[in-house]
Design a protein around this motif. Sequence first.
Motif, short mmCIF file in Angstrom:
data_model
loop_
_atom_site.label_atom_id
_atom_site.label_comp_id
_atom_site.label_asym_id
_atom_site.label_seq_id
_atom_site.Cartn_x
_atom_site.Cartn_y
_atom_site.Cartn_z
N ARG A 146 0.82 -1.22 0.00
CA ARG A 146 0.00 0.00 0.00
C ARG A 146 0.85 1.27 0.00
O ARG A 146 0.61 2.18 -0.79
CB ARG A 146 -0.95 0.02 1.20
CG ARG A 146 -2.13 -0.92 1.06
CD ARG A 146 -3.20 -0.58 2.07
NE ARG A 146 -4.33 -1.51 1.99
CZ ARG A 146 -5.43 -1.40 2.70
NH1 ARG A 146 -5.55 -0.39 3.57
NH2 ARG A 146 -6.42 -2.26 2.58
N LEU A 147 1.83 1.34 0.90
CA LEU A 147 2.61 2.57 1.01
C LEU A 147 3.57 2.76 -0.14
O LEU A 147 3.78 3.88 -0.60
CB LEU A 147 3.37 2.57 2.35
CG LEU A 147 2.51 2.69 3.61
CD1 LEU A 147 3.39 2.81 4.84
CD2 LEU A 147 1.57 3.88 3.52
N VAL A 148 4.19 1.68 -0.61
CA VAL A 148 5.13 1.83 -1.72
C VAL A 148 4.43 2.32 -2.99
O VAL A 148 4.89 3.29 -3.61
CB VAL A 148 5.88 0.50 -1.97
CG1 VAL A 148 6.74 0.60 -3.24
CG2 VAL A 148 6.76 0.15 -0.77
N PRO A 149 3.31 1.71 -3.41
CA PRO A 149 2.61 2.29 -4.57
C PRO A 149 2.10 3.71 -4.33
O PRO A 149 2.08 4.52 -5.26
CB PRO A 149 1.42 1.32 -4.79
CG PRO A 149 1.84 0.06 -4.15
CD PRO A 149 2.68 0.45 -2.98
N LEU A 150 1.73 4.01 -3.08
CA LEU A 150 1.25 5.35 -2.78
C LEU A 150 2.37 6.38 -2.92
O LEU A 150 2.15 7.48 -3.44
CB LEU A 150 0.65 5.40 -1.38
CG LEU A 150 0.02 6.72 -0.96
CD1 LEU A 150 -1.16 7.06 -1.87
CD2 LEU A 150 -0.45 6.67 0.49
N MET A 151 3.58 6.05 -2.45
CA MET A 151 4.70 6.98 -2.58
C MET A 151 5.06 7.20 -4.05
O MET A 151 5.35 8.33 -4.46
CB MET A 151 5.90 6.45 -1.80
CG MET A 151 5.74 6.54 -0.28
SD MET A 151 7.25 6.13 0.63
CE MET A 151 7.37 4.38 0.25
N VAL A 152 5.04 6.13 -4.84
CA VAL A 152 5.30 6.28 -6.27
C VAL A 152 4.23 7.14 -6.92
O VAL A 152 4.52 8.01 -7.76
CB VAL A 152 5.38 4.89 -6.94
CG1 VAL A 152 5.53 5.04 -8.45
CG2 VAL A 152 6.54 4.09 -6.37
N SER A 153 2.98 6.95 -6.51
CA SER A 153 1.88 7.75 -7.05
C SER A 153 2.00 9.21 -6.66
O SER A 153 1.66 10.10 -7.43
CB SER A 153 0.54 7.19 -6.57
OG SER A 153 0.33 5.88 -7.04
N CYS A 154 2.50 9.47 -5.44
CA CYS A 154 2.68 10.87 -5.00
C CYS A 154 3.64 11.61 -5.91
O CYS A 154 3.38 12.75 -6.32
CB CYS A 154 3.20 10.90 -3.56
SG CYS A 154 1.99 10.41 -2.32
#
Length: 242
Positions: free
Chosen positions: A177-185
């Motif tokens: 969850r957090l890794v894709p979210l950071m990439v999306s940010c």
Amino acid sequence: MQPIQTRSKKEFLDPRTKILLVFTIAAVVVGGGHGYWLAPIRILLISVPFMLFLIESKWKYAAIYAILFIAAYVGQIYLLPLVTGFLGFLLVAFCGIFVRMMPGLAMGTYLLSSTKISEFMAAMERMRVPAQITIPLSVVFRFFPTILEEYHAIADAMKMRGISLDGSKPWKTVEYRLVPLMVSCVKIGDELSASALTRGLGAPIRRTNVCKIGFHLQDILFLMLCLVSLCVLIFYKIGGSS
């Protein structure tokens, strides 16, 4: 040619009034100070976000704000004298932060949730704010709602794969969850910056805007409230320091 968009009835306040309310509530409620007139003004300012949420029919925001603030205030008044030690320190920190910062945060949430980007840009241009400040603010203005939507989309995708706190692979929640979210940010920030520039926000000439903003009776009343609150705060600050 499309007609100029006027402010709808749900758009209760001018963006400039909302911005001033955010700074006023933060200065008076967070800044503290003691005085005969500051107490009723502080109570009035604390109730402003709640009233605006109700006017905009944002029942969920109004309920969350009221419940959290009342719980923190009741804890500060009735629980602090009964608790000592490390638990008392945590309670003091929790209640103090929420009582002082919740009104400003709630007003900021109202500003973000009830103001369109075009209205915000028009307000910044009316106030003669430089483009070096307006463009980053416009990007940030759209950044957080977009990140929230992206987080919900990632959460739904992970739930379909059984990766959740209550699923079969709770230890992989952070990774998936957090890794894709950071990439999306990072990606969303670049896209929003490019979108702002392609719309001509960085052009050296003055932009036109189809969004019409202006002050109405309710704006004048809230502006007077802000002016009186800041004057009273300055008076007691100067009187206390002299």
